[in-house]
Write a protein that holds these residues in place. Structure first.
Motif, PDB file in Angstrom:
ATOM      1  N   LEU A   1      21.545  48.022  15.615  1.00 39.74           N
ATOM      2  CA  LEU A   1      22.240  48.518  14.423  1.00 39.74           C
ATOM      3  C   LEU A   1      23.184  47.448  13.861  1.00 39.74           C
ATOM      4  O   LEU A   1      23.972  46.860  14.606  1.00 39.74           O
ATOM      5  N   PRO A   2      23.120  47.213  12.553  1.00 40.46           N
ATOM      6  CA  PRO A   2      23.905  46.134  11.935  1.00 40.46           C
ATOM      7  C   PRO A   2      25.309  46.569  11.531  1.00 40.46           C
ATOM      8  O   PRO A   2      25.748  46.348  10.402  1.00 40.46           O
ATOM      9  N   PHE A   3      26.019  47.191  12.477  1.00 40.37           N
ATOM     10  CA  PHE A   3      27.356  47.696  12.194  1.00 40.37           C
ATOM     11  C   PHE A   3      28.322  47.225  13.279  1.00 40.37           C
ATOM     12  O   PHE A   3      27.906  46.896  14.397  1.00 40.37           O
ATOM     13  N   ALA A   4      29.597  47.227  12.933  1.00 40.91           N
ATOM     14  CA  ALA A   4      30.628  46.789  13.872  1.00 40.91           C
ATOM     15  C   ALA A   4      30.766  47.762  15.035  1.00 40.91           C
ATOM     16  O   ALA A   4      30.428  48.948  14.935  1.00 40.91           O
ATOM     17  N   ASP A   5      31.292  47.265  16.140  1.00 37.53           N
ATOM     18  CA  ASP A   5      31.602  48.121  17.280  1.00 37.53           C
ATOM     19  C   ASP A   5      32.632  49.175  16.866  1.00 37.53           C
ATOM     20  O   ASP A   5      33.504  48.935  16.023  1.00 37.53           O
ATOM     21  N   ASN A   6      32.518  50.355  17.480  1.00 36.29           N
ATOM     22  CA  ASN A   6      33.553  51.398  17.339  1.00 36.29           C
ATOM     23  C   ASN A   6      33.826  51.748  15.868  1.00 36.29           C
ATOM     24  O   ASN A   6      34.974  51.856  15.453  1.00 36.29           O
ATOM     25  N   TYR A   7      32.769  51.945  15.101  1.00 37.43           N
ATOM     26  CA  TYR A   7      32.913  52.116  13.648  1.00 37.43           C
ATOM     27  C   TYR A   7      32.759  53.563  13.181  1.00 37.43           C
ATOM     28  O   TYR A   7      33.505  54.028  12.335  1.00 37.43           O
ATOM     29  N   PHE A   8      31.805  54.305  13.759  1.00 30.35           N
ATOM     30  CA  PHE A   8      31.482  55.642  13.242  1.00 30.35           C
ATOM     31  C   PHE A   8      32.146  56.746  14.060  1.00 30.35           C
ATOM     32  O   PHE A   8      32.302  56.646  15.277  1.00 30.35           O
ATOM     33  N   ASP A   9      32.500  57.824  13.352  1.00 29.26           N
ATOM     34  CA  ASP A   9      33.016  59.015  14.020  1.00 29.26           C
ATOM     35  C   ASP A   9      31.885  59.873  14.572  1.00 29.26           C
ATOM     36  O   ASP A   9      32.071  60.598  15.554  1.00 29.26           O
ATOM     37  N   CYS A  10      30.732  59.818  13.919  1.00 27.16           N
ATOM     38  CA  CYS A  10      29.602  60.655  14.335  1.00 27.16           C
ATOM     39  C   CYS A  10      28.299  59.981  13.917  1.00 27.16           C
ATOM     40  O   CYS A  10      28.226  59.381  12.836  1.00 27.16           O
ATOM     41  N   ILE A  11      27.295  60.074  14.777  1.00 31.65           N
ATOM     42  CA  ILE A  11      25.946  59.601  14.470  1.00 31.65           C
ATOM     43  C   ILE A  11      24.981  60.751  14.707  1.00 31.65           C
ATOM     44  O   ILE A  11      25.067  61.452  15.723  1.00 31.65           O
ATOM     45  N   THR A  12      24.056  60.932  13.777  1.00 28.02           N
ATOM     46  CA  THR A  12      22.954  61.860  13.997  1.00 28.02           C
ATOM     47  C   THR A  12      21.644  61.100  13.870  1.00 28.02           C
ATOM     48  O   THR A  12      21.528  60.159  13.081  1.00 28.02           O
ATOM     49  N   ILE A  13      20.668  61.503  14.656  1.00 30.43           N
ATOM     50  CA  ILE A  13      19.297  61.016  14.480  1.00 30.43           C
ATOM     51  C   ILE A  13      18.391  62.237  14.597  1.00 30.43           C
ATOM     52  O   ILE A  13      18.333  62.895  15.632  1.00 30.43           O
ATOM     53  N   SER A  14      17.754  62.554  13.500  1.00 29.10           N
ATOM     54  CA  SER A  14      17.016  63.803  13.367  1.00 29.10           C
ATOM     55  C   SER A  14      15.519  63.517  13.248  1.00 29.10           C
ATOM     56  O   SER A  14      15.070  62.920  12.262  1.00 29.10           O
ATOM     57  N   PHE A  15      14.764  63.920  14.264  1.00 32.85           N
ATOM     58  CA  PHE A  15      13.311  63.744  14.295  1.00 32.85           C
ATOM     59  C   PHE A  15      12.917  62.282  14.100  1.00 32.85           C
ATOM     60  O   PHE A  15      11.924  61.977  13.440  1.00 32.85           O
ATOM     61  N   GLY A  16      13.715  61.383  14.681  1.00 33.15           N
ATOM     62  CA  GLY A  16      13.433  59.969  14.553  1.00 33.15           C
ATOM     63  C   GLY A  16      13.348  59.234  15.876  1.00 33.15           C
ATOM     64  O   GLY A  16      12.661  58.213  15.976  1.00 33.15           O
ATOM     65  N   LEU A  17      14.022  59.723  16.905  1.00 34.46           N
ATOM     66  CA  LEU A  17      14.098  58.971  18.153  1.00 34.46           C
ATOM     67  C   LEU A  17      12.724  58.777  18.790  1.00 34.46           C
ATOM     68  O   LEU A  17      12.451  57.736  19.381  1.00 34.46           O
ATOM     69  N   ARG A  18      11.843  59.766  18.650  1.00 33.89           N
ATOM     70  CA  ARG A  18      10.540  59.644  19.307  1.00 33.89           C
ATOM     71  C   ARG A  18       9.706  58.498  18.733  1.00 33.89           C
ATOM     72  O   ARG A  18       8.760  58.028  19.371  1.00 33.89           O
ATOM     73  N   ASN A  19      10.051  58.027  17.522  1.00 28.79           N
ATOM     74  CA  ASN A  19       9.296  56.944  16.898  1.00 28.79           C
ATOM     75  C   ASN A  19       9.847  55.559  17.227  1.00 28.79           C
ATOM     76  O   ASN A  19       9.266  54.546  16.828  1.00 28.79           O
ATOM     77  N   VAL A  20      10.974  55.519  17.920  1.00 28.07           N
ATOM     78  CA  VAL A  20      11.611  54.246  18.257  1.00 28.07           C
ATOM     79  C   VAL A  20      10.860  53.593  19.421  1.00 28.07           C
ATOM     80  O   VAL A  20      10.474  54.267  20.382  1.00 28.07           O
ATOM     81  N   THR A  21      10.673  52.279  19.345  1.00 30.51           N
ATOM     82  CA  THR A  21       9.931  51.572  20.389  1.00 30.51           C
ATOM     83  C   THR A  21      10.671  51.612  21.722  1.00 30.51           C
ATOM     84  O   THR A  21      10.122  52.028  22.743  1.00 30.51           O
ATOM     85  N   ASP A  22      11.941  51.193  21.728  1.00 28.32           N
ATOM     86  CA  ASP A  22      12.745  51.176  22.952  1.00 28.32           C
ATOM     87  C   ASP A  22      13.890  52.180  22.786  1.00 28.32           C
ATOM     88  O   ASP A  22      14.953  51.866  22.258  1.00 28.32           O
ATOM     89  N   LYS A  23      13.647  53.387  23.237  1.00 22.27           N
ATOM     90  CA  LYS A  23      14.613  54.472  23.035  1.00 22.27           C
ATOM     91  C   LYS A  23      15.923  54.210  23.766  1.00 22.27           C
ATOM     92  O   LYS A  23      17.004  54.507  23.253  1.00 22.27           O
ATOM     93  N   GLN A  24      15.839  53.665  24.993  1.00 20.26           N
ATOM     94  CA  GLN A  24      17.061  53.408  25.757  1.00 20.26           C
ATOM     95  C   GLN A  24      17.919  52.357  25.069  1.00 20.26           C
ATOM     96  O   GLN A  24      19.153  52.485  24.999  1.00 20.26           O
TER      97      GLN A  24
END
Length: 255
Positions: free
Chosen positions: A131-154
């Motif tokens: 992710l192209p964002f700074a450390d400790n930047y977001f209050d909340c992250i959601t990923i909706s019906f997307g994680l299963r398509n990621v190559t390296d989930k961990q």
């Protein structure tokens, strides 16, 4: 000396029920979503009988978002959650709709602008694994019906953990494993026999919706995904089964 079989196992990954070279998965997944982007919302309503709206409402409710916060809607596609977050964070907050697929981002941007939501939303094409964002930047992250398509989930979960603020939370909404044998059997029949036909008729693409069904079956089940989130550094990880476990919502915190 390393075992050649071990090396081969590391170099391939699932694409639905197929095993393909790991470096090809991102391109293959991109092809699926380029193909279905224009019909994505219509198909979501049809194939879930509209229930996806209730799943997403439950996700938003568990986010506990407040005015002025920064939210990342990762793999946010056509922006259903972003629209809700935009109203919740207000003018002083910020929502980033991020997706690896530019076709989905274009559809999302157009839809959100049609709703008049332009002042507090940014659009970023991004890979969840880096992710192209700074450390400790977001209050909340959601990923909706997307994680299963990621190559390296961990690796993606670790990347999400890095960009969350201490006290921030990650919510993963994803298809999962039905908890009852009869429901599981009915779900299989629907997924492998009905979905591809709907995809052919509505989106002129049976193969992409066959991949959808296969990718769901290959995704980690509820408990395994919970453990993966713990391994990525999240705390107090819990999951909530919805519609009998057809979908599960996982929530974890960065302490």
């Amino acid at each position: 000396m390393s075992n050649p079989t071990d090396k081969n196992d590391q170099d391939v990954i699932d694409f639905g029920f197929q095993q393909i070279p790991k470096q090809e998965k991102e391109h293959r997944v991109a092809g699926v979503f380029h193909s279905v982007a224009d019909k994505y919302d219509v198909m979501n309503d049809l194939m879930s009988f509209g229930i996806h709206r209730l799943w997403k409402k439950a996700t938003v409710d568990l986010c506990s978002i407040r005015k002025g916060q920064k939210i990342l809607d990762l793999a946010g596609g056509t922006g259903d959650l972003t629209a809700k977050f935009s109203r919740l964070v207000g003018e002083q907050g910020r929502v980033i709709l991020a997706d690896i697929n530019d076709s989905m981002l274009k559809v999302g941007r157009s839809k959100l602008r049609d709703k008049g939501l332009i002042n507090n939303i940014d659009y970023v094409q991004a890979n969840a694994e880096a992710l192209p964002f700074a450390d400790n930047y977001f209050d909340c992250i959601t990923i909706s019906f997307g994680l299963r398509n990621v190559t390296d989930k961990q690796k993606a979960l670790a990347s999400m953990h890095r960009v969350l603020k201490p006290g921030g939370r990650l919510l993963v909404l994803e298809f999962s494993k039905p908890q009852h044998a009869l429901l599981n059997k009915a779900y299989d029949l629907y997924s492998f026999h009905v979905l591809p036909v709907m995809g052919k008729v509505i989106a002129n693409d049976a193969d992409s919706y066959r991949y959808l069904a296969e990718s769901i079956r290959m995704h980690p089940d509820q408990e395994k995904l919970r453990q993966m989130m713990l391994n990525a550094g999240f705390n107090d990880v819990k999951y909530y089964n919805m519609t009998g476990g057809i979908v599960a919502l996982h929530r974890g915190f960065k302490f």
